[in-house]
Design a protein around this motif. Structure first.
Motif, PDB file in Angstrom:
ATOM      1  N   PHE A 190       0.873  -1.183   0.000  1.00 31.51           N
ATOM      2  CA  PHE A 190       0.000   0.000   0.000  1.00 31.51           C
ATOM      3  C   PHE A 190       0.904   1.224   0.000  1.00 31.51           C
ATOM      4  O   PHE A 190       1.876   1.281   0.749  1.00 31.51           O
ATOM      5  N   PHE A 191       0.590   2.198  -0.844  1.00 31.80           N
ATOM      6  CA  PHE A 191       1.359   3.447  -0.887  1.00 31.80           C
ATOM      7  C   PHE A 191       0.466   4.596  -0.451  1.00 31.80           C
ATOM      8  O   PHE A 191      -0.673   4.691  -0.894  1.00 31.80           O
ATOM      9  N   ILE A 218       3.596   0.365   2.810  1.00 33.51           N
ATOM     10  CA  ILE A 218       3.419  -0.645   3.856  1.00 33.51           C
ATOM     11  C   ILE A 218       3.076  -1.963   3.161  1.00 33.51           C
ATOM     12  O   ILE A 218       2.141  -2.003   2.342  1.00 33.51           O
ATOM     13  N   ARG A 219       3.814  -2.992   3.481  1.00 37.01           N
ATOM     14  CA  ARG A 219       3.544  -4.274   2.822  1.00 37.01           C
ATOM     15  C   ARG A 219       2.247  -4.884   3.380  1.00 37.01           C
ATOM     16  O   ARG A 219       2.067  -4.955   4.594  1.00 37.01           O
ATOM     17  N   ILE A 220       1.358  -5.261   2.495  1.00 38.72           N
ATOM     18  CA  ILE A 220       0.068  -5.787   2.963  1.00 38.72           C
ATOM     19  C   ILE A 220      -0.054  -7.299   2.761  1.00 38.72           C
ATOM     20  O   ILE A 220       0.494  -7.860   1.815  1.00 38.72           O
ATOM     21  N   GLU A 221      -0.740  -7.881   3.699  1.00 32.24           N
ATOM     22  CA  GLU A 221      -0.987  -9.326   3.627  1.00 32.24           C
ATOM     23  C   GLU A 221      -2.295  -9.572   2.888  1.00 32.24           C
ATOM     24  O   GLU A 221      -2.411 -10.473   2.089  1.00 32.24           O
ATOM     25  N   SER A 222      -3.301  -8.715   3.210  1.00 36.08           N
ATOM     26  CA  SER A 222      -4.593  -8.870   2.519  1.00 36.08           C
ATOM     27  C   SER A 222      -5.417  -7.596   2.651  1.00 36.08           C
ATOM     28  O   SER A 222      -5.122  -6.734   3.496  1.00 36.08           O
ATOM     29  N   ILE A 223      -6.433  -7.498   1.813  1.00 37.55           N
ATOM     30  CA  ILE A 223      -7.389  -6.387   1.931  1.00 37.55           C
ATOM     31  C   ILE A 223      -8.608  -6.970   2.641  1.00 37.55           C
ATOM     32  O   ILE A 223      -9.252  -7.888   2.131  1.00 37.55           O
ATOM     33  N   LEU A 224      -8.913  -6.432   3.806  1.00 36.08           N
ATOM     34  CA  LEU A 224     -10.009  -7.000   4.597  1.00 36.08           C
ATOM     35  C   LEU A 224     -11.345  -6.362   4.254  1.00 36.08           C
ATOM     36  O   LEU A 224     -12.398  -6.977   4.441  1.00 36.08           O
ATOM     37  N   PHE A 225     -11.284  -5.098   3.801  1.00 33.50           N
ATOM     38  CA  PHE A 225     -12.528  -4.380   3.519  1.00 33.50           C
ATOM     39  C   PHE A 225     -12.233  -3.267   2.532  1.00 33.50           C
ATOM     40  O   PHE A 225     -11.214  -2.595   2.634  1.00 33.50           O
ATOM     41  N   HIS A 226     -13.156  -3.059   1.609  1.00 30.65           N
ATOM     42  CA  HIS A 226     -13.021  -1.916   0.696  1.00 30.65           C
ATOM     43  C   HIS A 226     -14.397  -1.499   0.205  1.00 30.65           C
ATOM     44  O   HIS A 226     -15.153  -2.325  -0.288  1.00 30.65           O
ATOM     45  N   ILE A 254      -9.566  -1.315   4.623  1.00 33.29           N
ATOM     46  CA  ILE A 254      -8.853  -1.880   5.769  1.00 33.29           C
ATOM     47  C   ILE A 254      -7.891  -2.950   5.248  1.00 33.29           C
ATOM     48  O   ILE A 254      -8.298  -3.885   4.557  1.00 33.29           O
ATOM     49  N   TYR A 255      -6.611  -2.740   5.553  1.00 26.84           N
ATOM     50  CA  TYR A 255      -5.591  -3.703   5.138  1.00 26.84           C
ATOM     51  C   TYR A 255      -5.110  -4.474   6.355  1.00 26.84           C
ATOM     52  O   TYR A 255      -5.046  -3.934   7.461  1.00 26.84           O
ATOM     53  N   VAL A 314      -4.822  -1.895   9.401  1.00 28.80           N
ATOM     54  CA  VAL A 314      -4.674  -0.457   9.178  1.00 28.80           C
ATOM     55  C   VAL A 314      -5.956   0.087   8.546  1.00 28.80           C
ATOM     56  O   VAL A 314      -6.461  -0.486   7.578  1.00 28.80           O
ATOM     57  N   LEU A 315      -6.471   1.180   9.108  1.00 26.25           N
ATOM     58  CA  LEU A 315      -7.651   1.832   8.507  1.00 26.25           C
ATOM     59  C   LEU A 315      -7.197   2.986   7.611  1.00 26.25           C
ATOM     60  O   LEU A 315      -6.448   3.866   8.050  1.00 26.25           O
ATOM     61  N   VAL A 316      -7.672   2.951   6.370  1.00 26.67           N
ATOM     62  CA  VAL A 316      -7.292   3.974   5.395  1.00 26.67           C
ATOM     63  C   VAL A 316      -8.564   4.659   4.877  1.00 26.67           C
ATOM     64  O   VAL A 316      -9.499   3.983   4.457  1.00 26.67           O
ATOM     65  N   LEU A 317      -8.611   5.981   4.961  1.00 27.19           N
ATOM     66  CA  LEU A 317      -9.743   6.744   4.407  1.00 27.19           C
ATOM     67  C   LEU A 317      -9.223   7.628   3.286  1.00 27.19           C
ATOM     68  O   LEU A 317      -8.252   8.382   3.490  1.00 27.19           O
ATOM     69  N   ASP A 318      -9.852   7.540   2.130  1.00 26.44           N
ATOM     70  CA  ASP A 318      -9.398   8.309   0.962  1.00 26.44           C
ATOM     71  C   ASP A 318      -7.881   8.225   0.790  1.00 26.44           C
ATOM     72  O   ASP A 318      -7.191   9.241   0.633  1.00 26.44           O
ATOM     73  N   LYS A 319      -7.361   7.038   0.883  1.00 36.63           N
ATOM     74  CA  LYS A 319      -5.936   6.724   0.642  1.00 36.63           C
ATOM     75  C   LYS A 319      -4.979   7.286   1.704  1.00 36.63           C
ATOM     76  O   LYS A 319      -3.761   7.288   1.521  1.00 36.63           O
ATOM     77  N   ALA A 320      -5.505   7.794   2.812  1.00 38.52           N
ATOM     78  CA  ALA A 320      -4.652   8.291   3.896  1.00 38.52           C
ATOM     79  C   ALA A 320      -4.814   7.382   5.118  1.00 38.52           C
ATOM     80  O   ALA A 320      -5.938   7.055   5.518  1.00 38.52           O
TER      81      ALA A 320
END
Ligand code: AG3
Length: 287
Positions: free
Chosen positions: A5-6, A17-25, A35-36, A44-50
């Motif tokens: 994830f960038f 950040i190296r991700i194992e999986s995408i849990l939610f999108h 959520i990665y 990790v919670l990401v909103l609008d790519k932040a």
């Protein structure tokens, strides 16, 4: 295959950040929510790519935004949190012995729902009976409280746990919001907001500081170290009608600080005043 994830934290700099999986999108009515599961930081919670928080170090931001303003207040009974639908700041506020009511005004109900589902250790306070959740626009909410004007319904503390000043949170960095928030505090009230990175957002910190200084008799800035945010150093701006934010109020003499410190991973009686000690380049921003 490796997946990363960038986040472009500025136009010219970012983190991966190296991700194992995408849990939610999903795209909610307000923003893109992802959520990665990551190898370094847990979920990790990401909103609008932040990045909003990572499981492994969310304690820094949540403890510092929740505990510092509350413990500088003599008796913080009524708290308003704008944003913060994940519940992290609520969890911290509930550690203060005087808290009787927390109104959480989060514009995006979806953030509350996903936090309850994927981050139960962060969202745990949201079901507390002292917490009232209002899924609405915080700007409109404070305008209403301000206009309604009944002193007993005003707040002791208002905390702004927003995203960056782009998209849904933009208005939370504007003078009319700060003025309505000040009008929603009672005469002893304290206001605190997250105000981004001193390294990358100096002019924002300066502008917000000037407005807060116009509105409140006391203004201050404190910082904490948050590894997943731009530059790793984060700022919080406070405006206070009565108390000095950097001092733990004497009314906590009988409070069990040893227990609080055992339950907290960043905040302590030493960190509270120390976080207001600023390097010269930040003092310069504040001038
Ligand atoms: N709110 C502040 C997040 C700002 C991070 N910015 C970024 N990654 N560009 C966090 C909400 C946690 N309750």
């Amino acid at each position: 295959m490796e997946a990363w994830f960038f986040e472009n934290q500025t136009g010219n700099f970012g983190i991966k950040i190296r991700i194992e999986s995408i849990l939610f999108h999903e795209f909610s009515d307000f923003q893109e929510i992802t959520i990665y599961d990551t190898l370094e930081f847990g979920k990790v919670l990401v909103l609008d790519k932040a990045v909003m928080f990572a499981e492994k170090n969310e304690f820094v931001y949540h403890e510092m935004l929740g505990l510092v303003p509350l413990f500088s207040h003599e008796k913080p009974e009524r708290i308003l949190i704008i944003g913060g639908g994940d519940g992290g700041v609520v969890r911290e506020c509930l550690k203060n012995p005087f808290v009787r009511q927390i109104d959480l005004v989060e514009i995006d109900k979806k953030v509350i729902d996903v936090s309850k589902e994927f981050f139960p250790e962060i969202a745990c306070g949201l079901d507390d009976k002292r917490v009232r959740i209002l899924a609405e626009d915080g700007i409109e909410f404070v305008k209403r409280v301000n206009a309604g004007g009944i002193e007993s319904q005003k707040y002791d503390v208002i905390l702004v746990d927003s995203t960056d000043p782009v998209g849904p949170a933009e208005g939370l960095f504007r003078r009319d919001f700060y003025e309505a928030a000040a009008g929603s505090l009672n005469g002893r009230g304290i206001f605190a907001a997250q105000t981004e990175s001193p390294f990358f957002n100096g002019s924002l910190i300066k502008d917000v500081g000037k407005i807060i200084e116009d509105i409140y008799p006391k203004r201050s800035l404190y910082c904490a170290s948050i590894p997943v945010y731009p530059s790793g150093l984060w700022s919080f701006t406070t405006g206070s009608k009565k108390y000095d934010a950097e001092i733990i109020n004497g009314s906590y003499k009988d409070f069990d600080f040893l227990q609080l410190e055992a339950d907290s991973k960043y905040y302590s009686r030493e960190i509270h005043p120390a976080s207001f000690i600023l390097p010269n380049f930040i003092k310069e921003i504040m001038k």
